[in-house]
Write an enzyme that holds these catalytic residues in place. Structure first.
Site, PDB file in Angstrom:
ATOM      1  N   ASP A  96       4.537  -7.409   5.592  1.00 23.92           N
ATOM      2  CA  ASP A  96       5.095  -6.344   4.752  1.00 23.92           C
ATOM      3  C   ASP A  96       3.976  -5.373   4.392  1.00 23.92           C
ATOM      4  O   ASP A  96       3.200  -5.600   3.475  1.00 23.92           O
ATOM      5  CB  ASP A  96       5.716  -6.927   3.481  1.00 23.92           C
ATOM      6  CG  ASP A  96       6.469  -5.872   2.675  1.00 23.92           C
ATOM      7  OD1 ASP A  96       6.179  -4.666   2.836  1.00 23.92           O
ATOM      8  OD2 ASP A  96       7.353  -6.250   1.886  1.00 23.92           O
ATOM      9  N   HIS A 118       2.243  -1.955  -2.405  1.00 24.37           N
ATOM     10  CA  HIS A 118       1.591  -3.187  -2.817  1.00 24.37           C
ATOM     11  C   HIS A 118       0.073  -3.150  -2.638  1.00 24.37           C
ATOM     12  O   HIS A 118      -0.599  -4.161  -2.876  1.00 24.37           O
ATOM     13  CB  HIS A 118       2.176  -4.361  -2.041  1.00 24.37           C
ATOM     14  CG  HIS A 118       3.664  -4.427  -2.125  1.00 24.37           C
ATOM     15  ND1 HIS A 118       4.341  -4.672  -3.299  1.00 24.37           N
ATOM     16  CD2 HIS A 118       4.626  -4.245  -1.175  1.00 24.37           C
ATOM     17  CE1 HIS A 118       5.642  -4.651  -3.072  1.00 24.37           C
ATOM     18  NE2 HIS A 118       5.840  -4.394  -1.792  1.00 24.37           N
ATOM     19  N   ILE A 158       2.121  -3.166  -7.178  1.00 25.42           N
ATOM     20  CA  ILE A 158       2.860  -4.331  -7.659  1.00 25.42           C
ATOM     21  C   ILE A 158       2.878  -5.412  -6.573  1.00 25.42           C
ATOM     22  O   ILE A 158       2.652  -5.134  -5.395  1.00 25.42           O
ATOM     23  CB  ILE A 158       4.304  -3.973  -8.053  1.00 25.42           C
ATOM     24  CG1 ILE A 158       5.096  -3.461  -6.845  1.00 25.42           C
ATOM     25  CG2 ILE A 158       4.304  -2.951  -9.190  1.00 25.42           C
ATOM     26  CD1 ILE A 158       6.574  -3.212  -7.133  1.00 25.42           C
ATOM     27  N   GLY A 160       8.043  -8.775  -4.078  1.00 27.19           N
ATOM     28  CA  GLY A 160       9.037  -9.674  -4.649  1.00 27.19           C
ATOM     29  C   GLY A 160       9.133 -10.972  -3.867  1.00 27.19           C
ATOM     30  O   GLY A 160       9.290 -12.053  -4.444  1.00 27.19           O
TER      31      GLY A 160
END
Length: 299
Positions: free
Chosen positions: A187, A192, A207, A210
């Protein structure tokens, strides 16, 4: 309308060959924070090739998550990826995942729901190897600004947290560099890693993925309540309820569901563990909600 729900659901599934080996599994586990302490016998099951087992949530990154990529490229789906949010994830395991494997991943849009101000795509991927089915994975993808055509709103189930103390509570720190390591499993979203991109998305810093919180949580349940036995996991689902920043701490509360808690926690066979995950430093701000791990009895 950029989303043609009928066309998307009716489209032929897309298939792709995927492969992985022990290095992919070890990298994924390290991205979840495995290997601390480095010589701990329980952690070596995640990091040492001679003892390696596979956490079932590895299914979300096997083949670099090609199932979701294939779903977003389906006919009838023409959306701005900046409007996309990962709303939920579920996995059904048909058998334990091998340390190394080659499989065919088939992806399709299983459903499109109209939430008014957003659309929800259910992107389903199914993987099978020469011995049969391995897993079925559903990603619930919110697309902001694409609802309002009068379609089916879809399910909106919310789980009630048991009205008693958790059977177990653990805390798992998120390293400052954890998102940088986790993204090597496939990803590459700059949200991120890149502070400037994160600011454009409304965050003061990058961040955590998830799905990294998702994997960390499953590892905590396996290690705490299942005796480290990954083969007992039959299914795992969650709703992404809030963000995590690298450097924070996940507070993971677990309940073994009983009849007194209102049933089996989600349908199907097997015992269940209900889980909530919060950010400890931000007054237990929600991270994962409506989270259930379905487990088999010890063999």
């Amino acid at each position: 309308m950029p989303i043609d729900a009928a066309k998307a659901v009716a489209a032929e599934p897309r298939s792709a060959e995927i492969a992985w080996d022990h290095k992919d599994v070890q990298l994924y586990h390290l991205g979840l924070g495995a290997g601390v302490p480095a010589t701990d016998a329980d952690e070596l099951r995640y990091t040492l090739e001679s003892r390696l087992h596979v956490l079932p949530s590895f299914a979300t990154v096997a083949g670099a998550g090609m199932g979701v990529v294939g779903g977003l490229g389906a006919p009838g789906i023409d959306i701005d990826l900046a409007a996309v949010l990962h709303g939920g994830q579920s996995i059904t395991l048909h058998r334990p995942l091998p340390v190394a494997g080659r499989a065919v991943s088939t992806s399709r849009v299983a459903a499109v729901y109209d939430k008014g101000k957003a659309a929800v795509l259910v992107l389903r991927s199914e993987a099978a190897d020469a011995d049969g089915p391995l897993w079925t994975s559903d990603a619930q993808i919110f697309v902001r600004g694409e609802g309002g055509w009068g379609g089916d709103r879809g399910p909106s189930e919310r789980l009630v947290v048991p009205d008693r103390a958790p059977d177990a509570t653990v805390e798992r720190p998120v390293r400052e560099d954890q998102a940088l390591l986790y993204r090597l499993s496939g990803d590459w979203n700059p949200l991120h890693a890149d502070p400037e991109f994160a600011k454009l998305a409304g965050f003061d810093r990058p961040i955590l993925h998830g799905l990294c919180s998702y994997g960390m949580t499953l590892k905590a349940v396996v290690d705490t309540l299942l005796g480290g036995d990954v083969t007992r996991v039959r299914g795992y689902r969650t709703r992404f309820a809030g963000v995590v920043f690298p450097g924070e701490t996940l507070r993971i509360r677990m309940w073994r569901l009983t009849d007194a808690d209102g049933g089996d926690g989600g349908g199907g066979d097997g015992d269940r563990v209900q889980v909530t995950v919060t950010a400890a430093e931000r007054d237990d701000a929600p991270v994962l909600a409506d989270t259930v791990v379905t487990v088999a009895d010890p063999s």
